[in-house]
Design an enzyme around this catalytic site. Sequence first.
Site, PDB file in Angstrom:
ATOM      1  N   LYS A  46     -60.824  33.771 111.187  1.00  0.00           N
ATOM      2  CA  LYS A  46     -61.319  32.506 111.750  1.00  0.00           C
ATOM      3  C   LYS A  46     -60.182  31.768 112.451  1.00  0.00           C
ATOM      4  O   LYS A  46     -59.010  32.083 112.244  1.00  0.00           O
ATOM      5  CB  LYS A  46     -61.910  31.655 110.621  1.00  0.00           C
ATOM      6  CG  LYS A  46     -60.921  31.308 109.513  1.00  0.00           C
ATOM      7  CD  LYS A  46     -61.618  30.836 108.254  1.00  0.00           C
ATOM      8  CE  LYS A  46     -60.611  30.487 107.180  1.00  0.00           C
ATOM      9  NZ  LYS A  46     -61.262  30.205 105.877  1.00  0.00           N
ATOM     10  N   ARG A 144     -67.945  22.810  98.327  1.00  0.00           N
ATOM     11  CA  ARG A 144     -67.907  22.892  99.786  1.00  0.00           C
ATOM     12  C   ARG A 144     -69.256  23.499 100.156  1.00  0.00           C
ATOM     13  O   ARG A 144     -70.291  23.021  99.704  1.00  0.00           O
ATOM     14  CB  ARG A 144     -66.693  23.708 100.238  1.00  0.00           C
ATOM     15  CG  ARG A 144     -66.261  23.407 101.650  1.00  0.00           C
ATOM     16  CD  ARG A 144     -64.892  23.992 101.991  1.00  0.00           C
ATOM     17  NE  ARG A 144     -64.839  25.451 101.959  1.00  0.00           N
ATOM     18  CZ  ARG A 144     -63.808  26.170 102.385  1.00  0.00           C
ATOM     19  NH1 ARG A 144     -62.744  25.567 102.877  1.00  0.00           N
ATOM     20  NH2 ARG A 144     -63.816  27.479 102.324  1.00  0.00           N
ATOM     21  N   TYR A 266     -37.183   8.356 119.515  1.00  0.00           N
ATOM     22  CA  TYR A 266     -38.138   7.239 119.503  1.00  0.00           C
ATOM     23  C   TYR A 266     -37.985   6.414 118.234  1.00  0.00           C
ATOM     24  O   TYR A 266     -37.814   6.966 117.139  1.00  0.00           O
ATOM     25  CB  TYR A 266     -39.562   7.773 119.550  1.00  0.00           C
ATOM     26  CG  TYR A 266     -40.020   8.235 120.907  1.00  0.00           C
ATOM     27  CD1 TYR A 266     -40.133   7.335 121.971  1.00  0.00           C
ATOM     28  CD2 TYR A 266     -40.350   9.563 121.130  1.00  0.00           C
ATOM     29  CE1 TYR A 266     -40.577   7.762 123.210  1.00  0.00           C
ATOM     30  CE2 TYR A 266     -40.794   9.998 122.367  1.00  0.00           C
ATOM     31  CZ  TYR A 266     -40.905   9.092 123.403  1.00  0.00           C
ATOM     32  OH  TYR A 266     -41.339   9.506 124.628  1.00  0.00           O
ATOM     33  N   MET A 318     -42.791  14.798 121.929  1.00  0.00           N
ATOM     34  CA  MET A 318     -43.854  15.724 122.319  1.00  0.00           C
ATOM     35  C   MET A 318     -43.289  17.090 122.728  1.00  0.00           C
ATOM     36  O   MET A 318     -43.847  18.128 122.394  1.00  0.00           O
ATOM     37  CB  MET A 318     -44.668  15.138 123.484  1.00  0.00           C
ATOM     38  CG  MET A 318     -45.905  15.956 123.816  1.00  0.00           C
ATOM     39  SD  MET A 318     -46.809  15.337 125.236  1.00  0.00           S
ATOM     40  CE  MET A 318     -47.385  13.751 124.648  1.00  0.00           C
TER      41      MET A 318
HETATM   42  C1  PLP Z   1     -60.534  30.945 104.909  1.00  0.00           C
HETATM   43  C2  PLP Z   1     -61.311  31.632 103.833  1.00  0.00           C
HETATM   44  C3  PLP Z   1     -60.812  32.802 103.226  1.00  0.00           C
HETATM   45  C4  PLP Z   1     -59.410  33.318 103.444  1.00  0.00           C
HETATM   46  O1  PLP Z   1     -58.524  32.582 102.615  1.00  0.00           O
HETATM   47  P1  PLP Z   1     -56.950  32.913 102.540  1.00  0.00           P
HETATM   48  O2  PLP Z   1     -56.458  31.967 101.510  1.00  0.00           O
HETATM   49  O3  PLP Z   1     -56.403  32.642 103.895  1.00  0.00           O
HETATM   50  O4  PLP Z   1     -56.818  34.339 102.146  1.00  0.00           O
HETATM   51  C5  PLP Z   1     -61.650  33.488 102.351  1.00  0.00           C
HETATM   52  N1  PLP Z   1     -62.881  33.013 102.067  1.00  0.00           N
HETATM   53  C6  PLP Z   1     -63.372  31.875 102.609  1.00  0.00           C
HETATM   54  C7  PLP Z   1     -64.733  31.418 102.234  1.00  0.00           C
HETATM   55  C8  PLP Z   1     -62.596  31.140 103.487  1.00  0.00           C
HETATM   56  O5  PLP Z   1     -63.066  29.993 103.984  1.00  0.00           O
END
Ligand code: PLP
Length: 375
Positions: A46, A144, A266, A318
């Site tokens: 992802k 979640r 800054y 930046m």
């Molecule tokens: C992002 C995610 C993973 C991968 O997790 P890592 O800690 O990066 O290995 C696995 N399962 C779900 C549901 C996730 O959202």
Amino acid sequence: MAAGAPDDGGDMLDCGVLSIHLNALCDNYQHMKTLSKTAETACVVKADAYGLCLAEVAPALQQAGCNSFFVAQTQEALDLRALLPDVTIYVLNGLPDGAAALFAEHQLRPCLISQHQMRQWQGFCQQQEIPNPAALFVDTGFNRLGLGATDLADLAATPEIFDGWTLSLIASHLACADDADNPMNRAQLERFKDALAQLPEAPASLANSGGVFLGDAYLFDMTRVGIALYGGAHSGQADDALQTVVRLYAPLLQTRALSLGETVGYGATFTAPHEMQIGLVAVGYGDGLSRNYGDTIGGRSYVYIDAQPAPIVGRISMDSLAIDLTDFATLPPIGSAVEVFGQHQQIDTMAASGKTISYELLTSLGTRYKRKWTT
Ligand SMILES: *Cc1c(COP(=O)(O)O)cnc(C)c1O
């Protein structure tokens, strides 16, 4: 040029270079596969493969033997399908209303997160008379996404909801897998087993990268590994067997001498406590290095020139940041490669110095770097 830095000097004119080592990625996949024992090792790609470019990372992982992938969003799944026509793709955000036909057309498997989504998928599959596969995502305390305890009771009372489509996976996600001693892990494991007992027989998946390190009880039929592939830690401490995949270098643009009492950057937040030499490096928050790095908000972050650390001083701009070069026996020449992370500093170490995690560091990197994929 620093040891291990990108060797093509033309790359290091005035912007950072992110080098991504695909062989190390594949070695990390093999390592996680070994630890996953008889469970299938699926790769989580992802967010553009955690910021490292899906189009480079996913084919390399397939070459290394991975057949199942997870993404979060439908568009990510479509992008992945265009790259890899034959692999199994699960979509973690579930099935958007009206998207069943699109998912089926591209052979995407939704992780169904509600009874409503299950009915949508079932309705489409029954209408087409094709038992398309999908996963059920169960919430075991993370709160979640996923079906909760009352949903599971409803499902047990309406078993016909499983007719007409294929339940290919039952998955849940751990909230505290990066903390092996946290009692939440065992509590979620028990809740997951209870959920499996209430649902039709199907392959099961609980462990992310951190979950794989919790032991055999967490492996089930499939593990879903993300950060470990990219060289990140599973418990705040990088596993020694995991290799460095990403290195970030940026060129030194200028050096300057400061007198006692002069300020840097800054807000003039840093004041030279004595005569100093500083260097300006061509990387900033526009490249995803948040202003939390450096000495203004809490901690202290370092970059490296060859093997020598140089602290970041003052606020990050930046397009550049300032480093303290006073302790360098000879001032590094303009154009020197400054390592932000890679050989001398793990992504987790850098991230922790900015009060964040390697996941956020990688996915924040942005688009300005020259990216190099090497084997
Ligand atoms: C992002 C995610 C993973 C991968 O997790 P890592 O800690 O990066 O290995 C696995 N399962 C779900 C549901 C996730 O959202």
